[in-house]
Scaffold this motif. Sequence first.
Motif, PDB file in Angstrom:
ATOM      1  N   ASN A 114       0.350 -24.113 -39.888  1.00  0.00           N
ATOM      2  CA  ASN A 114      -0.587 -24.001 -38.765  1.00  0.00           C
ATOM      3  C   ASN A 114      -0.842 -25.359 -38.120  1.00  0.00           C
ATOM      4  OD1 ASN A 114      -0.865 -21.268 -38.927  1.00  0.00           O
ATOM      5  ND2 ASN A 114      -2.847 -21.300 -39.954  1.00  0.00           N
ATOM      6  N   LYS A 156       1.994 -26.078 -35.982  1.00  0.00           N
ATOM      7  CA  LYS A 156       2.063 -25.236 -34.767  1.00  0.00           C
ATOM      8  C   LYS A 156       1.022 -25.631 -33.733  1.00  0.00           C
ATOM      9  CE  LYS A 156       1.685 -20.950 -36.389  1.00  0.00           C
ATOM     10  NZ  LYS A 156       1.623 -19.476 -36.439  1.00  0.00           N
ATOM     11  N   TYR A 157      -0.171 -26.007 -34.220  1.00  0.00           N
ATOM     12  CA  TYR A 157      -1.285 -26.206 -33.298  1.00  0.00           C
ATOM     13  C   TYR A 157      -1.568 -27.680 -32.999  1.00  0.00           C
ATOM     14  CZ  TYR A 157      -1.598 -21.276 -34.235  1.00  0.00           C
ATOM     15  OH  TYR A 157      -1.283 -19.949 -34.367  1.00  0.00           O
ATOM     16  N   ASP A 162      -5.594 -32.020 -39.271  1.00  0.00           N
ATOM     17  CA  ASP A 162      -4.666 -32.351 -38.188  1.00  0.00           C
ATOM     18  C   ASP A 162      -5.422 -32.839 -36.964  1.00  0.00           C
ATOM     19  OD1 ASP A 162      -5.255 -30.135 -36.271  1.00  0.00           O
ATOM     20  OD2 ASP A 162      -4.477 -28.865 -37.886  1.00  0.00           O
ATOM     21  N   ILE A 195     -10.474 -25.586 -32.938  1.00  0.00           N
ATOM     22  CA  ILE A 195     -10.894 -24.182 -32.872  1.00  0.00           C
ATOM     23  C   ILE A 195     -12.368 -24.121 -32.465  1.00  0.00           C
ATOM     24  CG2 ILE A 195     -11.045 -22.010 -34.192  1.00  0.00           C
ATOM     25  CD1 ILE A 195      -9.210 -23.596 -36.292  1.00  0.00           C
ATOM     26  N   ILE A 223     -11.144 -16.127 -37.603  1.00  0.00           N
ATOM     27  CA  ILE A 223      -9.715 -16.433 -37.779  1.00  0.00           C
ATOM     28  C   ILE A 223      -9.169 -16.084 -39.161  1.00  0.00           C
ATOM     29  CG2 ILE A 223      -9.420 -18.161 -35.954  1.00  0.00           C
ATOM     30  CD1 ILE A 223      -9.988 -20.302 -38.059  1.00  0.00           C
ATOM     31  N   ARG A 272      -6.233 -13.961 -33.791  1.00  0.00           N
ATOM     32  CA  ARG A 272      -5.645 -15.213 -33.319  1.00  0.00           C
ATOM     33  C   ARG A 272      -6.580 -15.832 -32.292  1.00  0.00           C
ATOM     34  NH1 ARG A 272       0.034 -15.690 -31.424  1.00  0.00           N
ATOM     35  NH2 ARG A 272      -0.204 -17.627 -32.558  1.00  0.00           N
ATOM     36  N   GLY A 273      -6.645 -17.147 -32.261  1.00  0.00           N
ATOM     37  CA  GLY A 273      -7.503 -17.826 -31.296  1.00  0.00           C
ATOM     38  C   GLY A 273      -6.909 -17.777 -29.896  1.00  0.00           C
ATOM     39  N   ALA A 322      -4.485 -20.539 -29.227  1.00  0.00           N
ATOM     40  CA  ALA A 322      -3.217 -20.310 -29.942  1.00  0.00           C
ATOM     41  C   ALA A 322      -2.343 -19.337 -29.150  1.00  0.00           C
ATOM     42  CB  ALA A 322      -3.494 -19.758 -31.336  1.00  0.00           C
ATOM     43  N   GLY A 353       3.110 -16.065 -33.914  1.00  0.00           N
ATOM     44  CA  GLY A 353       2.166 -15.875 -35.005  1.00  0.00           C
ATOM     45  C   GLY A 353       1.700 -14.444 -35.038  1.00  0.00           C
ATOM     46  N   SER A 354       1.253 -14.030 -36.223  1.00  0.00           N
ATOM     47  CA  SER A 354       0.817 -12.649 -36.372  1.00  0.00           C
ATOM     48  C   SER A 354      -0.661 -12.577 -36.714  1.00  0.00           C
ATOM     49  CB  SER A 354       1.625 -11.983 -37.489  1.00  0.00           C
ATOM     50  OG  SER A 354       1.537 -12.784 -38.651  1.00  0.00           O
ATOM     51  N   GLY A 355      -1.287 -13.736 -36.914  1.00  0.00           N
ATOM     52  CA  GLY A 355      -2.702 -13.715 -37.301  1.00  0.00           C
ATOM     53  C   GLY A 355      -2.901 -13.319 -38.750  1.00  0.00           C
ATOM     54  N   GLY A 413      -1.564 -15.502 -41.381  1.00  0.00           N
ATOM     55  CA  GLY A 413      -1.423 -16.695 -42.230  1.00  0.00           C
ATOM     56  C   GLY A 413      -2.706 -17.053 -42.974  1.00  0.00           C
ATOM     57  N   LEU A 414      -3.821 -17.115 -42.255  1.00  0.00           N
ATOM     58  CA  LEU A 414      -5.078 -17.509 -42.892  1.00  0.00           C
ATOM     59  C   LEU A 414      -5.636 -16.397 -43.785  1.00  0.00           C
ATOM     60  CD1 LEU A 414      -6.952 -19.478 -40.064  1.00  0.00           C
ATOM     61  CD2 LEU A 414      -5.824 -20.400 -42.102  1.00  0.00           C
TER      62      LEU A 414
HETATM   63  P1  ADP Z   1      -1.394 -17.273 -36.596  1.00  0.00           P
HETATM   64  O1  ADP Z   1      -1.156 -18.753 -36.766  1.00  0.00           O
HETATM   65  O2  ADP Z   1      -0.213 -16.447 -36.904  1.00  0.00           O
HETATM   66  O3  ADP Z   1      -2.027 -16.943 -35.290  1.00  0.00           O
HETATM   67  P2  ADP Z   1      -3.368 -17.517 -38.754  1.00  0.00           P
HETATM   68  O4  ADP Z   1      -4.082 -16.443 -39.513  1.00  0.00           O
HETATM   69  O5  ADP Z   1      -2.587 -18.499 -39.565  1.00  0.00           O
HETATM   70  O6  ADP Z   1      -2.461 -16.797 -37.695  1.00  0.00           O
HETATM   71  O7  ADP Z   1      -4.426 -18.319 -37.886  1.00  0.00           O
HETATM   72  C1  ADP Z   1      -5.370 -17.581 -37.112  1.00  0.00           C
HETATM   73  C2  ADP Z   1      -5.819 -18.404 -35.925  1.00  0.00           C
HETATM   74  O8  ADP Z   1      -6.548 -19.547 -36.359  1.00  0.00           O
HETATM   75  C3  ADP Z   1      -4.693 -18.975 -35.082  1.00  0.00           C
HETATM   76  O9  ADP Z   1      -4.222 -18.023 -34.151  1.00  0.00           O
HETATM   77  C4  ADP Z   1      -5.377 -20.158 -34.402  1.00  0.00           C
HETATM   78  O10 ADP Z   1      -6.167 -19.716 -33.318  1.00  0.00           O
HETATM   79  C5  ADP Z   1      -6.341 -20.638 -35.473  1.00  0.00           C
HETATM   80  N1  ADP Z   1      -5.818 -21.776 -36.261  1.00  0.00           N
HETATM   81  C6  ADP Z   1      -5.358 -21.744 -37.519  1.00  0.00           C
HETATM   82  N2  ADP Z   1      -5.008 -22.980 -37.939  1.00  0.00           N
HETATM   83  C7  ADP Z   1      -5.265 -23.825 -36.911  1.00  0.00           C
HETATM   84  C8  ADP Z   1      -5.140 -25.237 -36.718  1.00  0.00           C
HETATM   85  N3  ADP Z   1      -4.658 -26.047 -37.677  1.00  0.00           N
HETATM   86  N4  ADP Z   1      -5.510 -25.753 -35.518  1.00  0.00           N
HETATM   87  C9  ADP Z   1      -5.994 -24.951 -34.540  1.00  0.00           C
HETATM   88  N5  ADP Z   1      -6.139 -23.613 -34.651  1.00  0.00           N
HETATM   89  C10 ADP Z   1      -5.785 -23.049 -35.832  1.00  0.00           C
END
Ligand code: ADP
Length: 258
Positions: free
Chosen positions: A156, A159-160, A185, A190, A198, A204-205, A208, A215-217, A219-220
């Motif tokens: 993440n 990616k972000y 990072d 957010i 999230i 998903r934000g 993002a 992304g599928s939302g 990961g977290l």
């Molecule tokens: P995905 O990355 O597939 O969208 P996640 O469940 O990993 O799904 O994350 C959910 C949301 O949290 C992301 O869509 C993003 O909006 C936010 N997010 C997660 N990690 C970060 C990060 N390091 N910096 C900024 N936003 C983040």
Amino acid sequence: IVLAFCATSLAGYVLGTIFVTRGAGLAAIQNEFLSSVSHELRTPLTSIRLYIDTLREGRISDPVETQRCLTVVHQEITRLDTLVGKLIALSKIESRRAAFERRPVALTEVIDEALVAFKAISVGSGVDLHVQVAPELMVHGDRGALGQAVANLLANSWKYTDAETRRIDVTTGADSRHVWIVVTDNGIGIPADEQKIIFEKFERGTAAIDRDSTGSGLGLSIVQAIAKAHRGKVEVHSEPHRGARFRITLPRWRSEAA
Ligand code: ADP
């Protein structure tokens, strides 16, 4: 084959979820979940069908164009496969069917595991990565699963953040009863209202999504499920445009001799 695979996996996950939430009277949550899963599966399926129909009806004669269609179909199938894989992993963890190892693991091992996975995704693009791990800190659990959780946070962060300025820090800390792993990072950050949601599946934000990052939302959600399965938790501190800091806290393990 893809459809049959998705249907079977989906049924397994849904049954698993219903089993876990049964008794809590969470029909509304189950319903919302079903509708999210269906939506997530339908989007790539619709696109696959469109492209396959176009090819089947012989509407494209140009071989380059044909190849382009097949590439999109391939990408969408890969996306479905990844999505279903994540759902299966989540289902196993949440229903406690995941076969977690329970053994003493040093945080250095957990982070090494995460870095191997992370190197695979960040390959080819430079990343200013700083890792500082206290070698004596240990937890009791599953090295692979905990490594996966940290790898998701690293993925993440990668990616972000913007490629030109990207910096990621991994640090550890502890008090007498807990240890923690922090991934920081300097990316898009957010907003406060999104920080609450999230960790939910499929959330998903806005930033993002706007970034057009894949992304599928999930990961977290996986990070949280793994942390909880180890009697731990995951938290976030962030502000828009000022980076994000995720912290996984776990019970500390000490050897009898220590
Ligand atoms: P995905 O990355 O597939 O969208 P996640 O469940 O990993 O799904 O994350 C959910 C949301 O949290 C992301 O869509 C993003 O909006 C936010 N997010 C997660 N990690 C970060 C990060 N390091 N910096 C900024 N936003 C983040």
